[in-house]
Design an enzyme around this catalytic site. Structure first.
Site, PDB file in Angstrom:
ATOM      1  N   HIS A 119       0.796  -1.231   0.000  1.00  0.00           N
ATOM      2  CA  HIS A 119       0.000   0.000   0.000  1.00  0.00           C
ATOM      3  C   HIS A 119       0.830   1.283   0.000  1.00  0.00           C
ATOM      4  O   HIS A 119       0.268   2.374  -0.144  1.00  0.00           O
ATOM      5  CB  HIS A 119      -0.997  -0.014   1.169  1.00  0.00           C
ATOM      6  CG  HIS A 119      -2.313   0.622   0.844  1.00  0.00           C
ATOM      7  ND1 HIS A 119      -3.431   0.474   1.621  1.00  0.00           N
ATOM      8  CD2 HIS A 119      -2.683   1.424  -0.198  1.00  0.00           C
ATOM      9  CE1 HIS A 119      -4.442   1.169   1.087  1.00  0.00           C
ATOM     10  NE2 HIS A 119      -4.004   1.753  -0.013  1.00  0.00           N
ATOM     11  N   ASP A 142      -9.901  -0.044   4.096  1.00  0.00           N
ATOM     12  CA  ASP A 142      -8.728  -0.678   4.710  1.00  0.00           C
ATOM     13  C   ASP A 142      -9.046  -1.053   6.157  1.00  0.00           C
ATOM     14  O   ASP A 142      -9.844  -0.380   6.823  1.00  0.00           O
ATOM     15  CB  ASP A 142      -7.583   0.366   4.697  1.00  0.00           C
ATOM     16  CG  ASP A 142      -6.189  -0.249   4.771  1.00  0.00           C
ATOM     17  OD1 ASP A 142      -6.026  -1.290   5.431  1.00  0.00           O
ATOM     18  OD2 ASP A 142      -5.269   0.345   4.187  1.00  0.00           O
ATOM     19  N   HIS A 144      -6.643  -0.753   8.130  1.00  0.00           N
ATOM     20  CA  HIS A 144      -5.646   0.138   8.743  1.00  0.00           C
ATOM     21  C   HIS A 144      -5.804   1.566   8.215  1.00  0.00           C
ATOM     22  O   HIS A 144      -6.268   1.752   7.081  1.00  0.00           O
ATOM     23  CB  HIS A 144      -4.223  -0.351   8.405  1.00  0.00           C
ATOM     24  CG  HIS A 144      -4.008  -1.810   8.694  1.00  0.00           C
ATOM     25  ND1 HIS A 144      -4.142  -2.795   7.725  1.00  0.00           N
ATOM     26  CD2 HIS A 144      -3.690  -2.444   9.849  1.00  0.00           C
ATOM     27  CE1 HIS A 144      -3.903  -3.974   8.270  1.00  0.00           C
ATOM     28  NE2 HIS A 144      -3.622  -3.808   9.556  1.00  0.00           N
ATOM     29  N   ASP A 146      -3.112   3.647   7.819  1.00  0.00           N
ATOM     30  CA  ASP A 146      -1.906   3.950   7.032  1.00  0.00           C
ATOM     31  C   ASP A 146      -1.572   5.440   7.081  1.00  0.00           C
ATOM     32  O   ASP A 146      -1.158   6.043   6.088  1.00  0.00           O
ATOM     33  CB  ASP A 146      -2.073   3.476   5.568  1.00  0.00           C
ATOM     34  CG  ASP A 146      -2.208   1.957   5.464  1.00  0.00           C
ATOM     35  OD1 ASP A 146      -1.872   1.249   6.443  1.00  0.00           O
ATOM     36  OD2 ASP A 146      -2.665   1.477   4.410  1.00  0.00           O
ATOM     37  N   ASP A 250      -7.445  -1.593  -0.015  1.00  0.00           N
ATOM     38  CA  ASP A 250      -6.527  -2.577   0.573  1.00  0.00           C
ATOM     39  C   ASP A 250      -7.341  -3.844   0.789  1.00  0.00           C
ATOM     40  O   ASP A 250      -8.381  -3.819   1.463  1.00  0.00           O
ATOM     41  CB  ASP A 250      -5.998  -2.015   1.901  1.00  0.00           C
ATOM     42  CG  ASP A 250      -4.944  -2.897   2.542  1.00  0.00           C
ATOM     43  OD1 ASP A 250      -5.010  -4.133   2.398  1.00  0.00           O
ATOM     44  OD2 ASP A 250      -4.057  -2.337   3.229  1.00  0.00           O
ATOM     45  N   ASP A 252      -7.032  -6.189   2.653  1.00  0.00           N
ATOM     46  CA  ASP A 252      -7.225  -6.610   4.047  1.00  0.00           C
ATOM     47  C   ASP A 252      -8.431  -5.931   4.702  1.00  0.00           C
ATOM     48  O   ASP A 252      -8.748  -6.207   5.873  1.00  0.00           O
ATOM     49  CB  ASP A 252      -5.944  -6.479   4.879  1.00  0.00           C
ATOM     50  CG  ASP A 252      -5.512  -5.051   5.170  1.00  0.00           C
ATOM     51  OD1 ASP A 252      -6.361  -4.150   5.248  1.00  0.00           O
ATOM     52  OD2 ASP A 252      -4.284  -4.845   5.326  1.00  0.00           O
TER      53      ASP A 252
HETATM   54  N1  ARG Z   1      -1.145  -1.278   4.168  1.00  0.00           N
HETATM   55  C1  ARG Z   1      -1.126  -2.024   5.263  1.00  0.00           C
HETATM   56  N2  ARG Z   1      -1.449  -3.292   5.218  1.00  0.00           N
HETATM   57  N3  ARG Z   1      -0.723  -1.411   6.394  1.00  0.00           N
HETATM   58  C2  ARG Z   1      -0.578  -2.064   7.657  1.00  0.00           C
HETATM   59  C3  ARG Z   1      -0.023  -1.122   8.666  1.00  0.00           C
HETATM   60  C4  ARG Z   1       0.152  -1.739  10.016  1.00  0.00           C
HETATM   61  C5  ARG Z   1       0.648  -0.791  11.106  1.00  0.00           C
HETATM   62  N4  ARG Z   1      -0.343   0.214  11.428  1.00  0.00           N
HETATM   63  C6  ARG Z   1       1.951  -0.124  10.691  1.00  0.00           C
HETATM   64  O1  ARG Z   1       1.983   1.070  10.508  1.00  0.00           O
HETATM   65  O2  ARG Z   1       2.936  -0.789  10.536  1.00  0.00           O
HETATM   66 MN    MN Z   2      -3.403  -0.331   3.682  1.00  0.00          MN
HETATM   67 MN    MN Z   3      -4.440  -2.721   5.568  1.00  0.00          MN
END
Ligand code: ARG
Ligand code: MN
Ligand code: MN
Length: 339
Positions: A119, A142, A144, A146, A250, A252
């Site tokens: 991402h 998402d 998250h 990010d 994303d 996920d």
């Molecule tokens: N694009 C993603 N899957 N991001 C996951 C980020 C997980 C966590 N918040 C980090 O900053 O490391």
């Molecule tokens: Mn993401």
């Molecule tokens: Mn994510």
């Protein structure tokens, strides 16, 4: 009648490539890149999504599909950590390249689908889109947010920091990360909506609250329902004026029972229908301009054999409507086809 020729020329002249109806021309751009995080395999995402039948399905829906193939990214030899952030120059350079490619595709009048990759690629994708469409808005689907800065990030990984690079409102909180001098933040916090959040770091939570960013967590979706969530999302972004939408999806965001092959799965995600409903509502605006499909990591499926056989069975699914479904199905077993 005499005015018709000059008038239509004038209209063509005054409409930017953002405002034209691009709905029948789709550019597919593969971005096999994984250095925004530490797990290998997400660079195979573009192939997995194509093998699941993306281009054929879009063509069958009467889109003129232009598959521009995969970009070629270099891993820079001399690329020391910046603070605890790995591969900053490699990630910066990859995003610069991607930005040019997305800008070119949108400028040529296509709706663009960017296949990641991790991402962190949204930095270049949204930046390139904004070069052509400075008034774009961003929907980030998402688990998250990010939105970590290098200072708040627990992992250091740049795929968890993409939004922080885009936001003007965070400019004074961002250190100068090597590899990113080619870009300046351009997006306002009010032009962004999150959907599906359920794993937000403490520093991210403070940023979301301080900047007053509109977000819908999984709990909000439980309470309001996805229909109301989409109503408020589109109203928030489009009520003042109609403008191009950048959808950064994303994989996920989906529940891991549907999309297990991803690097940072989090339980309690979107159902199949919720995820598809989000894309259907965006489709219905007629304003989708660029879409990212990221974090598909086929090597994290049960076994390589299971992943392969999933792909061939997926190609037999007949009822799939949107390109997003391919990405999700690239991470999921065949039984889903029957649903
Ligand atoms: N694009 C993603 N899957 N991001 C996951 C980020 C997980 C966590 N918040 C980090 O900053 O490391
Ligand atoms: Mn993401
Ligand atoms: Mn994510």
């Amino acid at each position: 009648m005499a005015l018709r020729g000059p008038l239509s020329r004038l209209l063509r002249f005054t409409l930017s490539s953002c405002q034209q109806n691009r709905s029948h021309s789709v550019a597919v751009l593969g971005a096999p890149f994984s250095k925004g995080q530490k797990r290998r395999g997400v660079e195979h995402g573009p192939k997995a999504i194509r093998d699941a039948g993306l281009v054929e399905r879009l063509s069958n829906l009467d889109y003129a599909v232009h598959d521009f193939g995969d970009l070629t990214f270099k891993h820079l030899e001399k690329d020391e950590h910046f603070m605890h952030v790995p591969f900053p120059r490699t990630v910066g350079r990859a995003n610069q390249l991607l930005s040019g490619a997305v800008s070119g595709a949108v400028g040529a009048g296509h709706t663009c689908i960017m296949l990641g990759g991790d991402h962190s690629l949204a930095i270049g994708s949204v930046e390139g889109h904004a070069q052509q469409c400075p008034d774009l808005c961003l929907i980030w689907v998402d688990a998250h947010a990010d939105i970590n800065t290098p200072l708040t990030s627990p992992s250091g990984n740049l795929h968890g920091q993409s939004v922080a690079f885009l936001l003007k409102d965070l400019q004074n909180k961002m250190p100068e990360v090597p590899g990113f001098s080619w870009m300046k933040p351009f997006l306002s916090a009010r032009d962004l909506v999150y959907i599906g959040l359920r794993d937000v770091d403490p520093g991210e939570h403070i940023i979301l609250k301080t900047l007053g960013i509109q977000y819908f967590s999984m709990r909000d979706i439980d309470r309001m329902g996805i229909q109301r969530v989409m109503e408020v999302t589109l109203d928030h972004l489009l009520a003042r004026k109609q403008r191009p939408i950048h959808l950064s999806f994303d994989i996920d965001a989906f529940d891991p029972s549907l999309a297990p092959a991803t690097g940072t799965p989090v339980n309690g995600g979107l159902t199949y229908r919720e995820g598809i409903y989000v894309t259907e509502e965006i489709h219905n605006t007629g304003l989708l301009s660029v879409m990212d499909v990221v974090e598909v990591n086929p090597t994290l499926g049960a076994t390589p054999e299971a992943v392969d056989s999933d792909f061939s069975k997926l190609n037999q699914c007949r009822h799939m409507k949107t390109h997003l479904e391919f990405a999700k199905k690239a991470t999921k077993g065949p039984s889903d086809c029957e649903k």
